[in-house]
Enzyme design. Structure first.
Site, mmCIF file in Angstrom:
data_model
loop_
_atom_site.group_PDB
_atom_site.id
_atom_site.type_symbol
_atom_site.label_atom_id
_atom_site.label_comp_id
_atom_site.label_asym_id
_atom_site.label_seq_id
_atom_site.Cartn_x
_atom_site.Cartn_y
_atom_site.Cartn_z
ATOM 1 N N ASP A 1 0.830 -1.204 0.000
ATOM 2 C CA ASP A 1 0.000 0.000 0.000
ATOM 3 C C ASP A 1 0.864 1.253 0.000
ATOM 4 O OD1 ASP A 1 0.792 -0.788 2.706
ATOM 5 O OD2 ASP A 1 -0.216 1.074 3.257
ATOM 6 N N GLU A 2 0.266 2.350 -0.402
ATOM 7 C CA GLU A 2 0.854 3.687 -0.270
ATOM 8 C C GLU A 2 2.313 3.758 -0.709
ATOM 9 O OE1 GLU A 2 -1.806 5.602 3.291
ATOM 10 O OE2 GLU A 2 -0.109 4.369 3.877
#
Length: 531
Positions: free
Chosen positions: A342-343
């Site tokens: 993620d991210e």
């Protein structure tokens, strides 16, 4: 997942289903009063709601002569019996011997239900004036049946000192099995570190609501929390701090195995997460060679996201991940290993795709199923991979496309299932990037329909993550998890036909005294009619 903004500040660290007892199937009502003092709790007045309840007949009363009978020659059944006895003895004051001898009376815990509908986790509980019997196909089902038995008794049964009773279980039969095979809760031990005993306490609470998976977020920018022999500075150096600059900490391999064993004894599997290629500052600070420029950054104690990345082009990156995955996989008996994903804002998309193409086979090489946050659907998930959805909109076309192509989903929409979201503007803990999430909103969603275009059969289950930027101790974890966690557990376990806020809030209100008896610090939401 965490705060979805590039810049944020640390929040202040401050500390019904009422079933009518009648012959035949019970009916659901939202406004039925609690049972009278001394009367047994109606069979269906538990969380999660059971699949089927048939009420009727005389109640069973636990007394001084009660025996807990288990299947002879079954160590697991014996252990479950001992577990139940340990719960009941302090409050009832009764001896409650656990015996492998046959008998038609007492509390009977039996395997061999012979009912395919129950699967591996379902159970049948039958209560009459002579006995209460829990049967299941597998020990996990028996253990879940014991959790139901606990909730059918007065909340005072959870106390550690002798209570007056009486200890009655209403007559009838519960036949119960889970909607989803995966029912999880995630604990972030990276932003703030929580020791073995704190994790065990959370496992105790998860087990009561039939959660079967503990996802441990073991690495992030702020701390690396698991010992890796081949890369010792990860824990030794990268684990020494946390958000706000506290002392941090990490698990030795013995610590991790103790958590695994405790979870297993409560029929929870552990999913370890090593977040990559972003959220890696603790690793990058520990080993300069993992950085593209060969320079280690300082340790990080803030809460910004998206600034770190492993060096996708370097061969040492994959040697590092091979070693980490190999050692963690060898310690983890469960099928899943979570690689984050993620991210990764500092990783160009083409690099991200190339990275995932190289890392997923490493996980498979060591016999584990790949799990990752749903951004992996923007790359190429390997066959059998599981994507964990944390979005809020439910309109992500690439997630739906991956699901249609065979990728399974674990649903954790942040605006419903994230337990670290503030309840309201006055909440002293948590963040609010996904909005305010009171108990009714947390309960108001369906995993099968949340993401448009996802086939219902692609949903493996649900998970309730709790991120720890603002949480430093068990009391604060509990304040954010309760009373929302039981609702997520119900969404994962109970038939969708039982999902109704008006009836659920009555059953949830009945849990308040149980939280208190167990010493759980919970938020007394004004939307729940607490008892």
């Amino acid at each position: 997942m965490r705060q979805r903004r590039q810049h944020r500040t640390l929040a202040r660290l401050l500390g019904s289903l009422v079933l009518v007892a009648a012959a035949g199937l019970t009916s659901i009502g939202a406004s039925a009063p609690p049972s009278a003092a001394g009367a047994p709790r109606p069979l269906g007045q538990i969380v999660p709601a059971p699949a089927s309840v048939t009420a009727g007949g005389s109640a069973y009363t636990i007394g001084s002569a009660t025996v807990i009978r288990v299947a002879a020659g079954s160590p697991e059944t014996q252990r479950i019996g001992d577990y139940l006895a340990a719960v009941l003895r302090p409050s009832t004051g009764y001896a409650l011997p656990v015996t492998g001898g046959a008998g038609a009376d007492g509390i009977r815990l039996l395997l061999g239900a012979g009912d395919k509908a129950l699967g591996d986790e379902g159970y049948r509980l039958t209560s009459s004036n002579g006995a209460v019997t829990v049967t299941a196909n597998q020990p996990a089902g028996l253990f879940h049946g014991v959790q139901t038995l606990r909730q059918l008794l007065p909340a005072a049964v959870e106390k550690k000192g002798k209570q007056p009773g009486p200890w009655k279980i209403a007559g009838g039969t519960i036949t119960d099995w889970p909607r989803y095979a995966y029912r999880g809760a995630m604990l972030d031990v990276s932003r703030h570190f929580f020791g073995v005993d704190q994790v065990k306490r959370y496992i105790d609470q998860l087990a009561l609501y039939k959660i079967n998976t503990l996802h441990l977020h073991l690495s992030d920018d702020q701390g690396w929390r698991i010992a890796v022999d081949s890369w010792p500075r990860l824990a030794g150096y990268g684990g020494q701090t946390q958000v706000g600059g506290g002392k941090g900490g990490s698990y030795t391999k013995a610590d991790y195995q103790a958590i695994i064993a405790y979870a297993s004894a409560h029929y929870l599997r552990v999913v370890p997460e090593i977040d990559t290629p972003g959220h890696t500052n603790a690793a990058l600070a520990s080993y300069a060679e993992l950085n593209c420029n060969g320079v280690a950054p300082p340790l990080y104690t803030g809460t910004n996201v998206g600034f770190s990345s492993l060096c996708v082009a370097k061969a040492v990156t994959y040697k590092f991940l091979d070693d980490v995955v190999r050692e963690i996989a060898a310690m983890t008996p469960g099928p899943y290993l979570h690689i984050g994903g993620d991210e990764a804002h500092s990783t160009p998309h083409s690099d991200y795709v190339a990275f995932m193409d190289k890392v997923q086979p490493i996980v498979q090489k060591y016999g584990k199923t790949v799990m990752a946050w749903h951004e992996i659907t923007g790359a190429t998930p390997v066959q059998g991979a599981i994507a964990q959805y944390w979005g809020t909109l439910g309109n992500e076309a690439q997630v739906a496309a991956a699901a249609k192509a065979g990728t399974k989903l674990v649903m954790s929409p942040a605006n419903h299932a994230y337990l670290d979201m503030k309840y309201d503007a006055k909440s002293p803990l948590g963040t609010s990037w996904a909005g305010y999430v009171d108990v009714d909103k947390s309960y108001a969603w369906d995993p099968a329909t949340f993401v448009k275009g996802v086939p219902a059969g692609a949903v493996l289950g649900v998970e309730a993550p709790i991120w720890s930027e603002t949480l430093t101790n068990s009391s604060q974890i509990e304040y954010m998890a309760f009373p929302r966690l039981p609702g997520i557990a119900e969404i994962g376990w109970s038939p969708v036909s039982t999902h109704d806020w008006a009836s659920y809030k009555v059953r949830l209100a009945q849990q308040g005294p149980r939280f208190t008896a167990l010493g759980i610090n919970y938020y007394r939401s004004p939307v729940v009619p607490w008892v």
